[in-house]
Design an enzyme around this catalytic site. Sequence first.
Site, PDB file in Angstrom:
ATOM      1  N   SER A 106       0.717  -1.225   0.109  1.00  0.00           N
ATOM      2  CA  SER A 106      -0.054   0.142  -0.132  1.00  0.00           C
ATOM      3  C   SER A 106       0.829   1.153   0.147  1.00  0.00           C
ATOM      4  CB  SER A 106      -0.680   0.036   1.278  1.00  0.00           C
ATOM      5  OG  SER A 106      -1.567   1.030   1.287  1.00  0.00           O
ATOM      6  N   GLY A 107       0.524   2.128  -0.954  1.00  0.00           N
ATOM      7  CA  GLY A 107       1.396   3.388  -1.056  1.00  0.00           C
ATOM      8  C   GLY A 107       2.922   3.231  -1.903  1.00  0.00           C
ATOM      9  N   THR A 111      -1.507   2.476  -7.974  1.00  0.00           N
ATOM     10  CA  THR A 111      -2.677   3.204  -8.796  1.00  0.00           C
ATOM     11  C   THR A 111      -1.955   4.344  -9.653  1.00  0.00           C
ATOM     12  OG1 THR A 111      -4.120   2.675  -6.976  1.00  0.00           O
ATOM     13  CG2 THR A 111      -4.718   4.605  -8.257  1.00  0.00           C
ATOM     14  N   ASN A 156      -1.225   5.377   3.133  1.00  0.00           N
ATOM     15  CA  ASN A 156      -1.406   6.042   1.982  1.00  0.00           C
ATOM     16  C   ASN A 156      -2.687   6.893   2.049  1.00  0.00           C
ATOM     17  OD1 ASN A 156      -1.694   6.838  -0.614  1.00  0.00           O
ATOM     18  ND2 ASN A 156      -1.717   4.701  -1.524  1.00  0.00           N
ATOM     19  N   SER A 159      -5.425   5.392  -0.600  1.00  0.00           N
ATOM     20  CA  SER A 159      -5.366   3.943  -0.602  1.00  0.00           C
ATOM     21  C   SER A 159      -6.542   3.330  -1.461  1.00  0.00           C
ATOM     22  CB  SER A 159      -4.960   3.541   0.775  1.00  0.00           C
ATOM     23  OG  SER A 159      -4.542   2.062   0.780  1.00  0.00           O
ATOM     24  N   SER A 160      -6.044   2.611  -2.491  1.00  0.00           N
ATOM     25  CA  SER A 160      -7.054   1.667  -3.012  1.00  0.00           C
ATOM     26  C   SER A 160      -7.544   0.577  -2.013  1.00  0.00           C
ATOM     27  CB  SER A 160      -6.551   1.118  -4.252  1.00  0.00           C
ATOM     28  OG  SER A 160      -6.042   2.194  -4.882  1.00  0.00           O
ATOM     29  N   GLY A 384      -0.415  -5.734  -2.931  1.00  0.00           N
ATOM     30  CA  GLY A 384       0.764  -6.602  -2.694  1.00  0.00           C
ATOM     31  C   GLY A 384       0.703  -7.452  -1.486  1.00  0.00           C
ATOM     32  N   GLU A 386       0.939  -8.326   2.385  1.00  0.00           N
ATOM     33  CA  GLU A 386       0.889  -7.498   3.303  1.00  0.00           C
ATOM     34  C   GLU A 386       1.064  -8.225   4.663  1.00  0.00           C
ATOM     35  OE1 GLU A 386      -2.573  -4.412   2.157  1.00  0.00           O
ATOM     36  OE2 GLU A 386      -3.073  -5.657   3.866  1.00  0.00           O
TER      37      GLU A 386
HETATM   38  N1  LIG Z   1       5.724   7.548  -9.783  1.00  0.00           N
HETATM   39  C1  LIG Z   1       5.275   8.306  -8.953  1.00  0.00           C
HETATM   40  N2  LIG Z   1       5.761   9.693  -8.933  1.00  0.00           N
HETATM   41  C2  LIG Z   1       5.562  10.585  -7.900  1.00  0.00           C
HETATM   42  N3  LIG Z   1       4.915  10.101  -6.731  1.00  0.00           N
HETATM   43  C3  LIG Z   1       4.352   8.955  -6.703  1.00  0.00           C
HETATM   44  C4  LIG Z   1       4.503   8.058  -7.988  1.00  0.00           C
HETATM   45  N4  LIG Z   1       3.940   6.850  -7.565  1.00  0.00           N
HETATM   46  C5  LIG Z   1       3.331   7.080  -6.426  1.00  0.00           C
HETATM   47  N5  LIG Z   1       3.516   8.390  -5.950  1.00  0.00           N
HETATM   48  C6  LIG Z   1       2.861   8.899  -4.422  1.00  0.00           C
HETATM   49  O1  LIG Z   1       2.923   7.960  -3.699  1.00  0.00           O
HETATM   50  C7  LIG Z   1       1.360   7.982  -3.288  1.00  0.00           C
HETATM   51  C8  LIG Z   1       0.757   6.616  -3.236  1.00  0.00           C
HETATM   52  O2  LIG Z   1       0.504   5.836  -4.520  1.00  0.00           O
HETATM   53  P1  LIG Z   1      -0.441   5.028  -4.954  1.00  0.00           P
HETATM   54  O3  LIG Z   1      -1.900   5.501  -4.319  1.00  0.00           O
HETATM   55  O4  LIG Z   1      -0.508   4.874  -6.280  1.00  0.00           O
HETATM   56  O5  LIG Z   1      -0.449   3.835  -4.209  1.00  0.00           O
HETATM   57  P2  LIG Z   1      -0.849   2.416  -4.049  1.00  0.00           P
HETATM   58  O6  LIG Z   1       0.242   1.252  -4.567  1.00  0.00           O
HETATM   59  O7  LIG Z   1      -1.989   2.388  -5.188  1.00  0.00           O
HETATM   60  O8  LIG Z   1      -1.368   2.021  -2.758  1.00  0.00           O
HETATM   61  P3  LIG Z   1      -2.610   1.253  -2.254  1.00  0.00           P
HETATM   62  O9  LIG Z   1      -2.422  -0.169  -2.209  1.00  0.00           O
HETATM   63  O10 LIG Z   1      -2.946   1.698  -0.867  1.00  0.00           O
HETATM   64  O11 LIG Z   1      -3.489   1.713  -3.312  1.00  0.00           O
HETATM   65  C9  LIG Z   1       0.855   8.819  -4.514  1.00  0.00           C
HETATM   66  O12 LIG Z   1      -0.336   9.423  -3.879  1.00  0.00           O
HETATM   67  C10 LIG Z   1       2.014   9.546  -4.638  1.00  0.00           C
HETATM   68  O13 LIG Z   1       1.751  10.900  -3.853  1.00  0.00           O
HETATM   69 MG   LIG Z   2      -3.759   2.251  -5.097  1.00  0.00          MG
END
Ligand SMILES: Nc1ncnc2c1ncn2[C@@H]1O[C@H](COP(=O)(O)OP(=O)(O)OP(=O)(O)O)[C@@H](O)[C@H]1O
Ligand SMILES: [Mg+2]
Length: 1032
Positions: A106-107, A111, A156, A159-160, A384, A386
């Site tokens: 997560s984070g 997404t 996050n 977070s999705s 992923g 956890e």
């Molecule tokens: N390529 C990137 N460049 C800059 N910042 C990023 C990038 N990828 C992610 N981030 C930062 O990290 C934060 C979390 O990313 P994201 O929401 O995609 O995580 P996630 O893997 O989908 O988490 P979750 O499993 O909780 O949904 C984003 O809001 C952004 O601030």
């Molecule tokens: Mg996500």
Amino acid sequence: MEGALTARDRVGIQDFVLLDETTEEAFINNLKKRFSNDLIYTYIGTLLVSLNPYKELDIYNSKQMDIYMGVNFFELPPHIYALADNAYHTMLTEYNNHFILISGESGAGKTEASKKILQYYAVSCPSTTLLNTVRDKMLMSNPVLEAFGNAKTLKNDNSSRFGKYMDIQFDSQGDAVGGHILNYLLEKSRVVHQNHGERNFHIFYQLVEGAGDELLQQLGLERDCQLYKYLTQGECAIVPSINDKNDWKTVKNALQVVNIDESYNNHLFSIVASVLHLGNLTFSPDSKGLATLRSNSDELQWVSNLLGVDAEKLHEGFTFRKIEAKNDQILSPFTIDHAIYARDALAKAIYGQTFTWLVNRINESMENTDPSRKTVIGLLDIYGFEVFYVNSFEQFCINYCNEKLQQLFIQLTLKAEQEEYEAEGIEWEPVQFFNNKIICDLVEEKHRGIIAILDEECLRPGDATDLTFLERLEDKMANHPHFVTHKLADKMTRKTLERGDFRLLHYAGEVTYCVVGFLDKNNDLLYRNIKDLMCQSKNVIIQKCFSTLDPGNRKRPETVATQFKSSLLKLTEILMAKEAWYIRCLKSNESKQKGQFDEALVRHQVKYLGLMEHLRVRRAGFAYRRKYDIFLQRYKPLCPATWPHWRGDPADGVEVLVQHLGYLPNEYKMGRTKIFIRHPRTLYATEDAFERCKHELATRLQAKYKGYKAKGEFRKQKEAATKIETCWRGVQARKEREKRAWAVKVIKQFIKGYMTRGQAKTTDNSEYLAFVRQNFLNRLKENLPKTVLDKTTWYSPPPVCSETSEILRKLHYRLLVRKYVRGITPQRKAQLQLKLVASTLFKGKKESYPQSIAQPFVDTRINEQDINPRVIQMIRNEHIKYTVPVIKYDRNGFKPRPRQLILTQTAAYVVDDAKIKQRVLYTSLKGISVSSLTDAIVVFHITCEDPKQKGDLVMQCDYLFEFLTKLSVIANKRDAIHVVQGSIKIEVQAGKENGVDFSIGPEPMVYKGKNGHLMVVSIVCLTELCLKSHRD
Ligand SMILES: Nc1ncnc2c1ncn2[C@@H]1O[C@H](COP(=O)(O)OP(=O)(O)OP(=O)(O)O)[C@@H](O)[C@H]1O
Ligand SMILES: [Mg+2]
């Protein structure tokens, strides 16, 4: 990748496959090195590892997209666009289906990654108006699903809380024509409970903060999140990084794009609001300890209104359970816990169902109705591995999902590798890696797996609990190498386990699960009477959602775990039929700080994402493989036989090349179309040699290019010079022609002028005449007479200038005269005046005169000291004007006597030394005679009245003209001088005459003639002779 080989020292290695050693240490170091250079992407073969930078990098703009469009995977530095582009192009060329699996904690950025891929396709795929709407719907489905499915967690802020698989459908031209979304396991428990520091799903806050007053009123809500229990458990309703008001607008707009119109909006927000009202329903115990609704029945009314169900029945649903016994229905009252459970179950159920409805609606709006065949790229954004301090049912499902995906990866990768080896005709060598099938089986096996046992416990009549479930597990899994509990563990391990825990040894590591809540969560029970009530709802969304659950079917619904298992099986089937691309997202640190690399955290993720395992599978056979032509193209400069061109088959060329480079037989294999290199070090050595050779080549190319440039430059200059020359010659020729034309004209004019020079001035001759005049004047100027006497030099004029010439001549002579006159001294003037007198007296009269002209006159001929002082004494009263020696002829006998003749103002004295022999007063001088011949005889005729007085005076003077001229002036006797021809009469005494006869002879003589006369013979004057002969 080849580019990366060059830069490996500076930015680390762009592909882990090329790491020298496949240790975790080397892996982490490489990640770190690249991260410190803001290089967040690295490959493991075609898998992309992405490290969240927590800062905006300027690598996602349209310029970058252009760079990656249609470019081979290995030609540019790793990028998510490279992976997206290659999946797309492979799909187009091979006309098959693909999926991109994005996983990570997560984070970690899953997404974000999936959004970047969508954006890339939105820009890079061809588009039409129709397609644009599909594209917009796909892009806009994100804000809607994020509003309903994402929440702020500790890890996050966005977070999705669900798994998402999205298919993008492309037609044969590569246009995105449709899409389809599958959602997995929404974390419904969040609707009713949030941990400290976390929030409920975004949509609740967006509605309360962003909706208009009217809508809020309609929904019975106040603009204050603090009023709603479901929103305040985490105590962080307001988060600085989230702007709910703005997000609300985005969501409203997005809902419109995905075809959810106003009427559906109302139903949708009614459900969201009803959940908030549900949360505020509280129960209190009656006298028997049974649940009754607290007096705030307003909330119940709102729920009933918003969901369109009967309030009474709803009330009943929260406080009684309907039990069916045979044909009877008995209402069994709830305890408070049961009532709360029923309330929360309803909230979770309606929210969960609504989410599914939303996904379906979006799918309908993106659906492609064209029946022609489509190819697909699937995007899987799924949680992923956890591992928390306490892991529950959700983590169990999530980690099971990851085991399944790892299994899929192993199958697909090994299959792909094997297929490639087969296609290339290279013998498959068994690969050493851990196959996690055993764990998958442990979880999902029919009748024996953990899920089967859990379901059994859920269905078992009697008092099944989480602990009985654990006991059953212990019974069944006792000897399984990947399953441990407190009871089954050895002494050491036991210390790390609680009694209610079981531990699974996942492929990525050990995870300990706490069984508490497993049964409830798996059951996810909604009491039947409430479910039935929902089927009668007037809210179309609720009604639709619950009626599809088939209330008529009295069979127990599938448990959550079983549902999840079957959806995963379906997903696996979907994915197995596609070609896989992987993105593994890693978090760089827990505190969301940019630039921070938390080594322990990254190491943990590398382990749990199975990256080392992945690398090992990838590296099992050969680290590097490349098509012959590409390999040869790059390294051909390293072998003289292949440089600069290899004319034959590329495979033969590569063989020659590697032989030349000294590859050992076990270091490489030649496939059908590719060379396989076993160890990265072999490739590095080749690359290093290439690097060295490149400089040499560059110099050579530079030299060639410079030569080529210089030649081009020279040719250009030469052409320019020729052009200039031609132009210049043209200019010159034109000038010459003009000059000639002018000359012809001038000459013609000249000739015409010449021919008409005698005529009056006309246009024809005016120039010629001017020329003649000018010419004459110029020549005249050069040839002017220099002296007054030069009368011959005057340049003869052309007729047209004769008058001018005459005027000029006169003027010039006057000028000369003037100059001459100005130039002469007073003495000279006096001299000339005397000469003038001499001229009037003798010119043309006496023959010897012309010779005398050149002889200058002097003041006197005898120096004063040569005159006897006595004589000077005697005549001192008279001023001596002139003296000259003479020969005086006696009157008697004409004897010559040298005498001095002195002229004074009044008289002429004939002096013999100290004696004045004769004094002739000018007054008594009546005449002076000279002959016309060349002799020098002069006769003074003196008035002679007294016979005693001496008679006329006969003298010979060498300076005759000078003497007579001076005398004539001094004595004013000009008229008295006569030039006589033949003879002169003289009076010797008063009354006694004689004569002087002049004749011409061969030599001059003076003598007394027989007739008593003085005979004077003179020679003929030379000039006279000349003149005479001339006359003759
Ligand atoms: N390529 C990137 N460049 C800059 N910042 C990023 C990038 N990828 C992610 N981030 C930062 O990290 C934060 C979390 O990313 P994201 O929401 O995609 O995580 P996630 O893997 O989908 O988490 P979750 O499993 O909780 O949904 C984003 O809001 C952004 O601030
Ligand atoms: Mg996500």
